[in-house]
Design a protein around this motif. Structure first.
Motif, PDB file in Angstrom:
ATOM      1  N   GLU A   5       0.837  -1.226   0.000  1.00 29.59           N
ATOM      2  CA  GLU A   5       0.000   0.000   0.000  1.00 29.59           C
ATOM      3  C   GLU A   5       0.855   1.252   0.000  1.00 29.59           C
ATOM      4  N   ALA A  14      -8.567  11.667  -1.046  1.00 31.76           N
ATOM      5  CA  ALA A  14      -9.583  12.609  -0.545  1.00 31.76           C
ATOM      6  C   ALA A  14      -9.471  13.950  -1.242  1.00 31.76           C
ATOM      7  N   LEU A  17     -10.871  13.755  -4.669  1.00 29.85           N
ATOM      8  CA  LEU A  17     -12.335  13.737  -4.628  1.00 29.85           C
ATOM      9  C   LEU A  17     -12.903  15.121  -4.311  1.00 29.85           C
ATOM     10  N   PHE A  21     -15.291  17.385  -6.519  1.00 27.60           N
ATOM     11  CA  PHE A  21     -16.504  17.979  -5.976  1.00 27.60           C
ATOM     12  C   PHE A  21     -16.528  19.494  -6.203  1.00 27.60           C
ATOM     13  N   ALA A  24     -17.196  20.267  -9.843  1.00 26.35           N
ATOM     14  CA  ALA A  24     -18.606  20.057 -10.198  1.00 26.35           C
ATOM     15  C   ALA A  24     -19.477  21.167  -9.636  1.00 26.35           C
ATOM     16  N   TYR A  28     -21.677  23.797 -11.741  1.00 24.39           N
ATOM     17  CA  TYR A  28     -23.105  23.915 -11.450  1.00 24.39           C
ATOM     18  C   TYR A  28     -23.484  25.355 -11.099  1.00 24.39           C
TER      19      TYR A  28
END
Lengths: 461, 542
Positions: A5, A14, A17, A21, A24, A28
């Protein structure tokens, strides 16, 4: 054996991600937030329009009741934001800005008199008795102009005259008679004009330099001018009045003079409405130009089009800039052509604002209007038998939203089917509604205008 | 054994949890936002308004966002829908298809899109898609599959078709009598769709018998009509049914084929009271019945002389006034005259074996010494008649005479007026003579209530038998007024003078000759007589 690992980082995952986010969310926000803002701003514009529209109708109701008021409207200058996503709200301003001017002009063509919009065929029957079937009668005679066109007065025996007879409604009726005589006087003048009331005869105009004209030229005289005893006599009569005008001529050597009489009168009927009939508008005009101010709401929207709302002259207009203007709340204006009589009619309520105040920023603005006074005037142009009175009358509106008025007047005349009897024109500063007779479209012989002028004081705070 | 402090920590579990949370949040936003954006695609924030009146139909932009040019206006014209694409090409094609004045986006004010203040004139005077005269019943504006404006009803889809309706426009003559030649005129109207491709025909039927099928003069536009006149039909007395059917062979495809026929019941009378000619009245009913009565050329009676032999004679109002030097009409039956008669030189004479029937008309005998004679074997019915005579007037009837409400005058000097009938009705009449007036009821009453009588000579009101004389309310002016009653013992033989004015001059006198005693009874009927007696020295002779 444990898997390797070493290349796996929960933190990096994280962060990736979160970045995804954030991306996006940004996309939006950029694409959707304006829609939300536009929705809110459209609702706000509609709210302001409704508030100002209510203010207009509230003022007209106030005027109908002859009450001072005031009536008011509260205008929110700030648009609610989209929660969390919109940091700065859209704002606007409300204030008194610019001027609104309405002017009126009338034909100088020959005319016939009207009683309650019904033409009187014989001019000699003009004005009397002015009690129509609806019971409205002459209550107060404000002015009575007569004019005379004479030809052939060239001897001492020649005389052209207009005879006026007024009978009041006293228990024992009083009768006042007056004669306007146009006759030749051999004192170096070509002609002289004298007004006879009872046994008193006065010269209407001095001999030398008379502006009343020589033989064959027209003149006009207001029989109720203070210069003559007739005015004070008429003031003492008991209304309603019955009025008779007649023109006649006598002549001698060698030519019998001919005479053509014209008349114009302003009087109040039993409804208190000022009526003006005749050739042109009596002097001074009972209907002065309307010079008022405008209440303007100017938004600074972020997504929805920023279009001013202008309350002026009894209407609410939208000003999108340039020629893009329209009527948001219609004025009390009715245009119609009566196909039976061939007469057009306009009923129009104009509002004259005076006042001050400007508010901008985030707080609510309050606009308060007080009724000051009202005047009803009915003007009847001539019944033009030849259908060639162009223009019979004109109404000129000078304002920054002339395009919106032109737009509405076009709609109103199209709806009324006036054809060429009513035309709308614009120049650099004004829109003019011109009323004609004849031309393409319905046969129109003349126009009657009912103008209701409401005077109101406005304060914006 | 040592324990690490992160024994309970699993980076895998943490990552999965974080991933799950992220996916959940993002997914939720995505679902909401994408749905919202999708919903917002077609939203129009414009204040569009319909302005409609009897003269126009307008679409106006009164604020808000501008619209790009495009979309389609659907218009209901005469019940059918037409699509007008808001492009220059679409407008041109539409105008060409329906024969309209071509419009462009620029002429409609849409060259820069549809912005505040722009007005699209669908129908009206000026730069409009349709003229004010077009039968526009509704209009819709659709753009991006969104209906933005609506006015009126949508029209029918598909190919527009005409719709023909037939009505009875006229019948000649308007009132038919047996024997008349009757002609019906149908009106065919095209109420919807498009003009007919053919000239429609109309079938005329009476009582199931086809009179004929007649084509209209041409095609019929929408809203227009044509009148079609059918073959003549010889009328028979009784109740009939007229059936009009337009396009009976369905040669024209219509929007509604079920409204092409109407049935109209009507009646035909047996005889015409006012035919366009005089006639010999064979059956004596006073009505002209073709085949029974004999029509007479008008000239045969307008020359003033006609003898109907043993039959009746009818001169209806349609003949018009007759003026001739001599007027002599003779008939074995009745004589019916509904026109004014004027004899200019010689006497005016009506001799009827039956009745003489006058229709409140005027009889005149002009010129001095020009008499008028009316002789009837039956009655004389002349209520409301007006007679003016320069000579003597002699009226004799074996039956009753009715001149009530009439105005009878003998105008020339020394000429008399004499009326004799079984009974005589002069109620409300006016009699005037240059000399004497004699009215005799030979076998009945003489009623002259309200009579106005004026005779400088002697006025005689006589009852020979069977009745009394009633001159209540009359105004009787005569040099000498004689009321003559027969010898009788019944109260019917009395002179009634209630509220009458008897004399107009102090020199006048009145003589009531009573052979019996009845006249002296009936208290109260002499009130005015007594007044007249007291005032003018009238006397009673008995």
């Amino acid at each position: 054996m444990r898997p390797d690992e070493s290349g796996v980082s929960a933190v990096v995952g994280a962060v990736l991600l979160l970045a995804l986010f954030a991306s996006a969310t940004t996309i939006y926000t950029v694409t959707t937030l304006p829609e939300w803002k536009a929705d809110k701003e459209q609702v706000h514009q509609a709210q302001v329009r409704a508030e100002l529209g209510s203010l207009k109708s509230d003022l007209e109701a106030l005027a109908a009741r002859r009450e001072a008021g005031p009536v008011s409207a509260t205008i929110p200058l700030e648009v609610p934001t989209v929660p969390l996503l919109q940091s700065t709200p859209a704002q606007g301003s409300l204030g008194i800005s610019g001027s609104f001017l309405a002017g009126f002009s009338f034909t100088s063509n020959p005319f016939l008199f009207f009683q309650d919009d019904v033409a009187i065929a014989n001019p000699d029957e003009a004005l009397g008795p002015l009690c129509a079937a609806n019971g409205k009668c002459v209550q107060a005679l404000r002015s009575l102009e007569v004019g005379l066109v004479t030809t052939g007065i060239d001897a001492a025996a020649d005389e052209a005259r207009i005879t006026l007879t007024i009978v009041d409604s006293a228990p024992t009726p009083n009768t006042v008679t007056a004669t306007l005589a146009h006759r030749y006087v051999n004192t170096g003048c070509a002609a002289d004009v004298r007004l006879a009331v009872g046994t008193v005869t006065r010269h209407v105009a001095p001999c030398a330099g008379s502006a009343l004209g020589a033989s064959g030229t027209p003149f006009r005289v207001n029989l109720l001018d203070d210069d003559y005893p007739l005015a004070s006599t008429v003031a003492r009569l008991a209304p309603p009045l019955s009025i008779q005008l007649a023109s006649s001529a006598t002549g001698g050597n060698p030519t019998v003079p001919t005479v053509a009489g014209t008349y114009a009168a302003a009087f109040s009927d039993s409804s208190g409405i000022l009526r003006v009939v005749g050739q042109g508008v009596p002097t001074p005009s009972p209907l002065q130009p309307v010079a008022g101010q405008r209440i303007v709401y100017s938004p600074r929207y972020q997504a929805y089009p920023s279009q001013d709302l202008v309350l002026e002259g009894g209407a609410l207009l939208v000003d999108a800039g340039g020629a893009a203007q329209a009527m948001a709340v219609d004025p009390s204006l009715r245009i119609a052509i009566d196909s039976a009589s061939g007469r057009g009619s306009i009923s129009w309520t104009l509002v004259q604002f005076t006042g001050d105040g400007t508010v901008s920023g985030s707080r609510d603005a309050k606009v308060e209007v007080r009724f000051l006074g009202m005047q009803d005037v009915v003007l009847s142009t001539s019944d033009d038998a030849t259908q060639n009175c162009s223009p019979c009358a004109g109404i000129r509106l000078t304002t920054g939203t002339k395009g919106g008025w032109a737009n509405h007047l076009n709609l109103a005349t199209l709806a009324a089917g006036t054809g060429a009897s009513a035309t709308i024109a614009q120049d650099g500063t004004s829109t003019t509604l011109q009323l004609n007779s004849g031309g393409a479209g319905p046969v129109t012989r003349g126009w009657t205008l009912h103008i209701r002028l409401i005077q109101a004081a406005v304060e914006v705070r | 054994m040592s324990h690490s402090h992160d024994d309970g920590v699993s980076s895998v579990v943490g990552t999965i949890l974080m991933l799950a949370i992220t996916v959940s949040v993002f997914g939720g936003f995505a679902v909401f936002a994408l749905g919202y954006v999708s919903e917002k695609d077609d939203k129009v924030r414009s204040d569009l308004t319909v302005v409609s009146s009897t003269n126009s139909l307008l679409f106006a932009h009164k604020g808000g966002e501008s619209l790009s040019a495009g979309g389609t206006i659907y218009v209901n014209v005469a019940g059918y829908e037409r699509a007008i694409p808001l492009t220059d090409a679409g407008l041109a094609a539409h105008a060409s298809q329906y024969g309209l004045t071509p419009r462009t986006l620029a002429s409609l004010g849409l060259d820069n899109g549809w912005t505040v203040g722009d007005v699209v004139c669908i129908r009206g005077n000026g730069a409009c898609i349709y003229p004010a005269t077009e039968d526009v019943r509704g209009a819709f504006y659709v753009t991006a599959n969104t209906l933005l404006l609506q006015q009126g009803d949508r029209g029918l889809q598909g190919i527009p078709r005409p719709d023909l309706v037939v009505t009875l426009q006229a019948q000649a003559p308007p009132t038919a009598y047996a024997g008349n030649s009757v002609v019906f005129t149908a009106r065919v109207s095209n109420t919807a769709g498009i003009a007919t491709s053919l000239a429609p025909s109309v079938r005329f039927q009476v009582d199931g018998t086809t009179l004929g099928t007649v084509a209209a003069a041409g095609t019929i536009a929408v809203g227009a009509h044509r009148d079609v006149t059918g073959p003549a039909w010889t009328a028979t007395a009784g109740t009939h049914t007229l059936v009009l059917a337009v396009d009976p062979g369905n040669a024209i495809a219509e929007g509604d084929e079920g409204n092409n026929q109407i049935s109209i019941p009507f009646n035909v009378g047996t005889g015409n009271p006012n035919p366009p000619h005089p006639f010999v009245d064979t059956n004596g009913d006073g009505l002209f019945t073709p085949g029974t009565d004999t029509a007479i050329p008008a000239a045969d009676v307008t020359d003033g002389v006609y003898n109907a032999g043993g039959q009746g004679l009818v001169i209806p109002a349609s003949v018009g006034p007759i003026t001739a030097s001599t007027i002599t009409y003779t008939a074995g039956g009745d004589i019916t005259v509904a026109v004014d008669l004027t004899a200019t030189t010689n006497p005016l004479t009506l001799n009827a074996g039956g009745d003489i029937i006058l229709d409140a008309n005027t009889l005149s005998a002009l010129n001095n010494n020009n008499d008028m004679n009316l002789n009837a074997g039956g009655s004389i019915q002349g209520a409301g008649v007006s007679m003016s005579v320069d000579g003597h007037l002699t009226v004799t009837a074996n039956g009753p005479v009715d001149f009530s409400g009439g105005n009878i005058a003998v105008t020339f000097a020394n000429r008399d007026l004499a009326i004799t009938g079984a009974s005589v009705d002069l109620d409300g009449a006016t009699l005037a003579s240059a000399r004497d007036i004699t009215v005799t009821a030979s076998n009945g009453a003489l009623s002259a209530v309200g009579l106005v009588l004026d005779a400088p000579g002697t006025a005689r009101l006589r009852v020979a038998n069977g009745g009394g004389i009633d001159v209540s309310g009359a105004d009787l002016a005569a040099g000498t007024l004689q009321a003559c009653l027969p010898t009788a013992t019944t109260p019917t033989h009395k002179l009634t003078l209630s509220a009458a004015t008897l004399l107009d001059d102090a020199n006048d006198r009145i003589a009531v000759r009573i052979a019996g005693t009845a006249c002296t009874q009936s208290a109260g009927t002499y009130t005015n007589y007594v007044d007249a007696y007291a005032t003018h020295a009238a006397r009673v002779e008995s």
